[in-house]
Design a protein around this motif. Structure first.
Motif, PDB file in Angstrom:
ATOM      1  N   HIS A  35       0.810  -1.222   0.000  1.00  0.00           N
ATOM      2  CA  HIS A  35       0.000   0.000   0.000  1.00  0.00           C
ATOM      3  C   HIS A  35       0.841   1.268   0.000  1.00  0.00           C
ATOM      4  CE1 HIS A  35      -3.382  -2.598   0.360  1.00  0.00           C
ATOM      5  NE2 HIS A  35      -2.749  -3.224   1.333  1.00  0.00           N
ATOM      6  N   LEU A  36       2.134   1.116  -0.243  1.00  0.00           N
ATOM      7  CA  LEU A  36       2.999   2.283  -0.411  1.00  0.00           C
ATOM      8  C   LEU A  36       2.766   2.855  -1.806  1.00  0.00           C
ATOM      9  CD1 LEU A  36       6.515   1.351   0.998  1.00  0.00           C
ATOM     10  CD2 LEU A  36       4.991   3.146   1.793  1.00  0.00           C
ATOM     11  N   THR A  37       2.587   4.149  -1.864  1.00  0.00           N
ATOM     12  CA  THR A  37       2.405   4.798  -3.164  1.00  0.00           C
ATOM     13  C   THR A  37       3.770   5.018  -3.814  1.00  0.00           C
ATOM     14  OG1 THR A  37       2.570   7.037  -2.285  1.00  0.00           O
ATOM     15  CG2 THR A  37       0.359   6.021  -2.279  1.00  0.00           C
ATOM     16  N   ALA A  38       3.774   5.494  -5.038  1.00  0.00           N
ATOM     17  CA  ALA A  38       5.032   5.801  -5.738  1.00  0.00           C
ATOM     18  C   ALA A  38       5.838   6.851  -4.981  1.00  0.00           C
ATOM     19  CB  ALA A  38       4.740   6.277  -7.161  1.00  0.00           C
ATOM     20  N   GLU A  39       5.157   7.700  -4.214  1.00  0.00           N
ATOM     21  CA  GLU A  39       5.829   8.731  -3.402  1.00  0.00           C
ATOM     22  C   GLU A  39       6.230   8.185  -2.037  1.00  0.00           C
ATOM     23  OE1 GLU A  39       2.580   9.348  -4.691  1.00  0.00           O
ATOM     24  OE2 GLU A  39       3.482  10.110  -6.523  1.00  0.00           O
ATOM     25  N   ARG A  40       6.054   6.875  -1.845  1.00  0.00           N
ATOM     26  CA  ARG A  40       6.350   6.193  -0.578  1.00  0.00           C
ATOM     27  C   ARG A  40       5.517   6.763   0.567  1.00  0.00           C
ATOM     28  NH1 ARG A  40      12.586   4.316  -0.505  1.00  0.00           N
ATOM     29  NH2 ARG A  40      11.763   2.644   0.736  1.00  0.00           N
ATOM     30  N   ARG A  41       4.238   6.904   0.297  1.00  0.00           N
ATOM     31  CA  ARG A  41       3.254   7.303   1.299  1.00  0.00           C
ATOM     32  C   ARG A  41       2.269   6.153   1.468  1.00  0.00           C
ATOM     33  NH1 ARG A  41       4.298  11.686   4.416  1.00  0.00           N
ATOM     34  NH2 ARG A  41       5.103  13.404   3.206  1.00  0.00           N
ATOM     35  N   CYS A  42       1.585   6.093   2.584  1.00  0.00           N
ATOM     36  CA  CYS A  42       0.628   5.026   2.857  1.00  0.00           C
ATOM     37  C   CYS A  42      -0.717   5.330   2.211  1.00  0.00           C
ATOM     38  CB  CYS A  42       0.449   4.866   4.357  1.00  0.00           C
ATOM     39  SG  CYS A  42      -0.791   3.629   4.801  1.00  0.00           S
ATOM     40  N   ALA A  43      -1.150   4.456   1.323  1.00  0.00           N
ATOM     41  CA  ALA A  43      -2.448   4.620   0.670  1.00  0.00           C
ATOM     42  C   ALA A  43      -3.592   4.292   1.623  1.00  0.00           C
ATOM     43  CB  ALA A  43      -2.530   3.733  -0.571  1.00  0.00           C
ATOM     44  N   LEU A  44      -3.294   3.635   2.754  1.00  0.00           N
ATOM     45  CA  LEU A  44      -4.326   3.297   3.735  1.00  0.00           C
ATOM     46  C   LEU A  44      -4.406   4.313   4.871  1.00  0.00           C
ATOM     47  CD1 LEU A  44      -3.809  -0.571   4.122  1.00  0.00           C
ATOM     48  CD2 LEU A  44      -5.471   0.637   2.700  1.00  0.00           C
ATOM     49  N   PHE A  45      -3.542   5.333   4.852  1.00  0.00           N
ATOM     50  CA  PHE A  45      -3.519   6.317   5.936  1.00  0.00           C
ATOM     51  C   PHE A  45      -4.910   6.915   6.119  1.00  0.00           C
ATOM     52  CE2 PHE A  45      -2.773  10.341   8.027  1.00  0.00           C
ATOM     53  CZ  PHE A  45      -1.875   9.971   9.012  1.00  0.00           C
TER      54      PHE A  45
END
Length: 88
Positions: A35-45
Motif C-alpha cells: 500500500h505504499l504509493t510511488a511517493e512512498r506514502r501510505c495509501a491506507l492512511f
C-alpha cells in the motif's frame, strides 16, 4: 514529529502480524507494504483498513533520526529484538 517524506522505513522493515488488504496473513519483515504509493506514502492512511500497529508507531527522533539510513537501522534492530524467531 512527522514522518520524513519518502523514507517509509516503518512500511518496509517491520513485520505486521495483523491482516491487511491483500495480505490476510500480515506482512513479513523486509517486504515493502503493497500500500505504499510511488511517493512512498501510505495509501491506507486514515482508512479503517490500516493496521492498528501502523498508527501506534509514531515518528520520533530516536527511531527516525535525521536520515533514512538511521530509521532503517533502528527498525531492523527493533524487529530483530522483537521477532519471535530471534535468539536475543
Amino acid at each position: 514529529m512527522e514522518c520524513r517524506a519518502g523514507c517509509a522505513a516503518c512500511c518496509i522493515v517491520i513485520s505486521i502480524s495483523s491482516p491487511l488488504p491483500g495480505l490476510p496473513q500480515g506482512k513479513p519483515a523486509g517486504m515493502p507494504c503493497p500500500h505504499l504509493t510511488a511517493e512512498r506514502r501510505c495509501a491506507l492512511f486514515g482508512q479503517p483498513q490500516r493496521p492498528a500497529v501502523c498508527g501506534e508507531l509514531p515518528a520520533s527522533l530516536e527511531m527516525c533520526g535525521t536520515t533514512d539510513e538511521h530509521a532503517f537501522a533502528y527498525l531492523e534492530e527493533l524487529e530483530r529484538l522483537t521477532s519471535p524467531h530471534s535468539s536475543h
